[in-house]
Scaffold this motif. Structure first.
Motif, PDB file in Angstrom:
ATOM      1  N   GLY A   1      -2.330 -11.923  11.615  1.00 28.66           N
ATOM      2  CA  GLY A   1      -3.197 -12.317  12.784  1.00 28.66           C
ATOM      3  C   GLY A   1      -3.751 -10.847  13.441  1.00 28.66           C
ATOM      4  O   GLY A   1      -3.934  -9.758  12.175  1.00 28.66           O
ATOM      5  N   VAL A   2      -4.487 -10.620  14.204  1.00 28.06           N
ATOM      6  CA  VAL A   2      -5.785  -9.674  14.127  1.00 28.06           C
ATOM      7  C   VAL A   2      -5.018  -8.701  15.386  1.00 28.06           C
ATOM      8  O   VAL A   2      -4.824  -8.784  16.456  1.00 28.06           O
ATOM      9  N   LEU A   3      -4.742  -7.795  15.003  1.00 25.24           N
ATOM     10  CA  LEU A   3      -4.295  -6.693  16.083  1.00 25.24           C
ATOM     11  C   LEU A   3      -5.275  -5.660  16.646  1.00 25.24           C
ATOM     12  O   LEU A   3      -6.195  -5.167  16.065  1.00 25.24           O
ATOM     13  N   GLY A   4      -5.341  -5.373  18.334  1.00 26.88           N
ATOM     14  CA  GLY A   4      -6.200  -4.587  18.811  1.00 26.88           C
ATOM     15  C   GLY A   4      -5.568  -3.752  19.638  1.00 26.88           C
ATOM     16  O   GLY A   4      -3.881  -3.817  19.907  1.00 26.88           O
ATOM     17  N   PRO A   5      -6.184  -3.077  20.190  1.00 24.56           N
ATOM     18  CA  PRO A   5      -5.998  -2.230  21.480  1.00 24.56           C
ATOM     19  C   PRO A   5      -5.163  -2.819  22.324  1.00 24.56           C
ATOM     20  O   PRO A   5      -5.260  -3.732  22.333  1.00 24.56           O
ATOM     21  N   GLY A   6      -3.897  -3.434  22.841  1.00 26.83           N
ATOM     22  CA  GLY A   6      -2.861  -4.415  23.605  1.00 26.83           C
ATOM     23  C   GLY A   6      -2.702  -5.578  22.878  1.00 26.83           C
ATOM     24  O   GLY A   6      -2.766  -6.174  23.889  1.00 26.83           O
ATOM     25  N   SER A   7      -3.558  -5.736  22.099  1.00 28.94           N
ATOM     26  CA  SER A   7      -3.971  -7.316  21.844  1.00 28.94           C
ATOM     27  C   SER A   7      -3.799  -7.983  21.065  1.00 28.94           C
ATOM     28  O   SER A   7      -3.240  -7.005  19.492  1.00 28.94           O
ATOM     29  N   PHE A   8      -3.302  -9.211  20.699  1.00 31.66           N
ATOM     30  CA  PHE A   8      -2.639  -9.695  19.544  1.00 31.66           C
ATOM     31  C   PHE A   8      -2.845 -11.319  19.222  1.00 31.66           C
ATOM     32  O   PHE A   8      -2.790 -12.040  20.398  1.00 31.66           O
ATOM     33  N   ARG A   9      -3.839 -11.752  18.134  1.00 35.46           N
ATOM     34  CA  ARG A   9      -4.089 -12.938  17.397  1.00 35.46           C
ATOM     35  C   ARG A   9      -4.116 -13.059  16.519  1.00 35.46           C
ATOM     36  O   ARG A   9      -4.359 -13.136  15.332  1.00 35.46           O
ATOM     37  N   ARG A  10      -2.907 -13.964  16.346  1.00 38.35           N
ATOM     38  CA  ARG A  10      -2.520 -14.871  14.779  1.00 38.35           C
ATOM     39  C   ARG A  10      -3.187 -15.506  14.441  1.00 38.35           C
ATOM     40  O   ARG A  10      -3.795 -16.117  15.540  1.00 38.35           O
ATOM     41  N   ARG A  11      -2.641 -15.615  13.324  1.00 41.85           N
ATOM     42  CA  ARG A  11      -2.872 -17.257  12.524  1.00 41.85           C
ATOM     43  C   ARG A  11      -2.875 -18.048  12.817  1.00 41.85           C
ATOM     44  O   ARG A  11      -2.641 -19.488  11.101  1.00 41.85           O
ATOM     45  N   SER A  12      -1.319 -18.720  13.342  1.00 45.24           N
ATOM     46  CA  SER A  12      -0.471 -19.351  12.631  1.00 45.24           C
ATOM     47  C   SER A  12      -0.024 -19.800  13.907  1.00 45.24           C
ATOM     48  O   SER A  12      -0.693 -19.497  15.450  1.00 45.24           O
ATOM     49  N   CYS A  13       1.006 -20.735  14.230  1.00 47.18           N
ATOM     50  CA  CYS A  13       1.141 -21.290  15.979  1.00 47.18           C
ATOM     51  C   CYS A  13       3.134 -21.235  15.924  1.00 47.18           C
ATOM     52  O   CYS A  13       3.178 -22.121  14.308  1.00 47.18           O
ATOM     53  N   CYS A  14       3.080 -21.240  16.699  1.00 45.95           N
ATOM     54  CA  CYS A  14       5.148 -21.226  16.857  1.00 45.95           C
ATOM     55  C   CYS A  14       4.987 -22.897  17.527  1.00 45.95           C
ATOM     56  O   CYS A  14       6.429 -22.955  17.148  1.00 45.95           O
ATOM     57  N   LEU A  15       4.420 -23.752  17.408  1.00 39.34           N
ATOM     58  CA  LEU A  15       4.671 -25.096  17.980  1.00 39.34           C
ATOM     59  C   LEU A  15       5.418 -25.228  19.056  1.00 39.34           C
ATOM     60  O   LEU A  15       5.622 -26.354  19.430  1.00 39.34           O
ATOM     61  N   TYR A  16       4.683 -24.691  19.345  1.00 40.76           N
ATOM     62  CA  TYR A  16       5.531 -24.642  21.108  1.00 40.76           C
ATOM     63  C   TYR A  16       5.048 -25.649  21.871  1.00 40.76           C
ATOM     64  O   TYR A  16       5.443 -26.853  22.798  1.00 40.76           O
ATOM     65  N   TYR A  17       3.750 -25.332  21.530  1.00 35.61           N
ATOM     66  CA  TYR A  17       3.036 -26.864  22.059  1.00 35.61           C
ATOM     67  C   TYR A  17       3.349 -28.994  22.021  1.00 35.61           C
ATOM     68  O   TYR A  17       2.956 -29.148  22.780  1.00 35.61           O
ATOM     69  N   ARG A  18       4.235 -28.923  20.927  1.00 33.75           N
ATOM     70  CA  ARG A  18       4.718 -29.815  20.863  1.00 33.75           C
ATOM     71  C   ARG A  18       5.681 -30.428  21.840  1.00 33.75           C
ATOM     72  O   ARG A  18       6.215 -32.038  21.464  1.00 33.75           O
ATOM     73  N   CYS A  19       6.413 -29.247  22.468  1.00 31.74           N
ATOM     74  CA  CYS A  19       7.424 -30.249  23.306  1.00 31.74           C
ATOM     75  C   CYS A  19       7.133 -30.441  24.655  1.00 31.74           C
ATOM     76  O   CYS A  19       5.795 -30.511  24.475  1.00 31.74           O
ATOM     77  N   PRO A  20       7.468 -31.443  25.254  1.00 29.58           N
ATOM     78  CA  PRO A  20       6.785 -32.206  26.401  1.00 29.58           C
ATOM     79  C   PRO A  20       7.372 -30.588  27.409  1.00 29.58           C
ATOM     80  O   PRO A  20       7.569 -30.081  28.008  1.00 29.58           O
ATOM     81  N   GLY A  21       5.324 -31.470  27.966  1.00 32.26           N
ATOM     82  CA  GLY A  21       4.963 -29.681  29.006  1.00 32.26           C
ATOM     83  C   GLY A  21       4.787 -28.808  27.747  1.00 32.26           C
ATOM     84  O   GLY A  21       4.354 -27.334  29.445  1.00 32.26           O
ATOM     85  N   GLY A  22       4.925 -28.308  26.879  1.00 29.64           N
ATOM     86  CA  GLY A  22       4.824 -27.016  26.505  1.00 29.64           C
ATOM     87  C   GLY A  22       3.335 -27.385  26.313  1.00 29.64           C
ATOM     88  O   GLY A  22       2.434 -28.184  26.252  1.00 29.64           O
TER      89      GLY A  22
END
Length: 230
Positions: free
Chosen positions: A194-215
């Motif tokens: 991902g891209v690391l910035g001052p106090g921030s990070f934007r990853r290039r992948s997804c942990c898949l949590y969104y696939r859980c009900p209510g995620g």
């Protein structure tokens, strides 16, 4: 090195010491080597709690939590004291039924000098590489996703330390945490996550949590909205 103060940063930074009487605690070295039982227990508990639609989704979330614990218990003391506890997998005990701060116990704490290289050896090579191999024996999950979890966990631990340091008026802790994180992210396996910035990070992948009900999506997710949703 005061592990109690380090634990005050947050639950993921807490590390108990000693030899627990509970026989459910096992050395993580055994989990990494050939004993799938504890890892399967953790994945199943996560799957049940989140109602995960696939086993690999639960495996990813379980891995993300463990990666965050491992980075935190090393990076916290490193930033606060310039030392890290010896996290030898043979002496780090884990109970898969529990969550932070009760899941990890260090049998015999021993301080080691904290450098980016010692952190890399202790956490990245000592734990995350064999943990990923064990998970991939347990279920089908991509290596890229697991490294993304590792990068997200490292960035999250550094961010927690920055917030704590600001609240406590400890700018030297924030400086050390940021410097160590940047050096660790220089490694190709983490730099590509991902891209690391001052106090921030934007990853290039997804942990898949969104696939859980209510995620939903995590704050550093590669997606701007859950795939397949308007």
């Amino acid at each position: 090195m005061d592990l109690a103060e380090s634990g005050s940063v947050g639950g993921f930074f807490a590390l108990r010491t000693g030899r627990p009487d509970d026989g459910a605690y096992v050395p993580v070295a055994e989990v990494y080597a050939a004993e799938p039982g504890p890892l399967a227990v953790r994945i199943d508990r996560v799957a049940e709690r989140l109602r995960a639609p696939e086993r690999r989704v639960a495996a990813s979330i379980a891995h993300l939590g463990l990666a965050a614990r491992l980075w935190s218990v090393a990076l916290g003391p490193a930033a606060l004291y310039g030392e890290i506890p010896d996290l030898d997998p043979a002496g780090l005990l884990w109970d898969p039924r529990r969550t932070s701060p009760d899941d990890l116990v260090l049998a015999a704490p021993r301080p080691l000098p904290a450098t980016a290289e010692s952190l890399r050896q202790a956490v990245q090579y000592g734990h995350l590489v064999p943990l990923a191999a064990a998970l991939r024996r347990e279920c089908r999950i991509s290596q890229r996703l697991l490294w993304g979890n590792a990068g997200s966990a490292l960035a999250g631990a550094a961010r927690e330390l920055l917030v704590w340091a600001e609240q406590q008026g400890r700018p030297e802790v924030a400086e050390r945490a940021g410097a160590l994180a940047r050096e660790l992210f220089a490694h190709p396996d983490l730099r590509s996550t991902g891209v690391l910035g001052p106090g921030s990070f934007r990853r290039r992948s997804c942990c898949l949590y969104y696939r859980c009900p209510g995620g939903g999506l995590c704050g550093d997710c590669a997606f701007d909205r859950p795939p397949g949703r308007p």
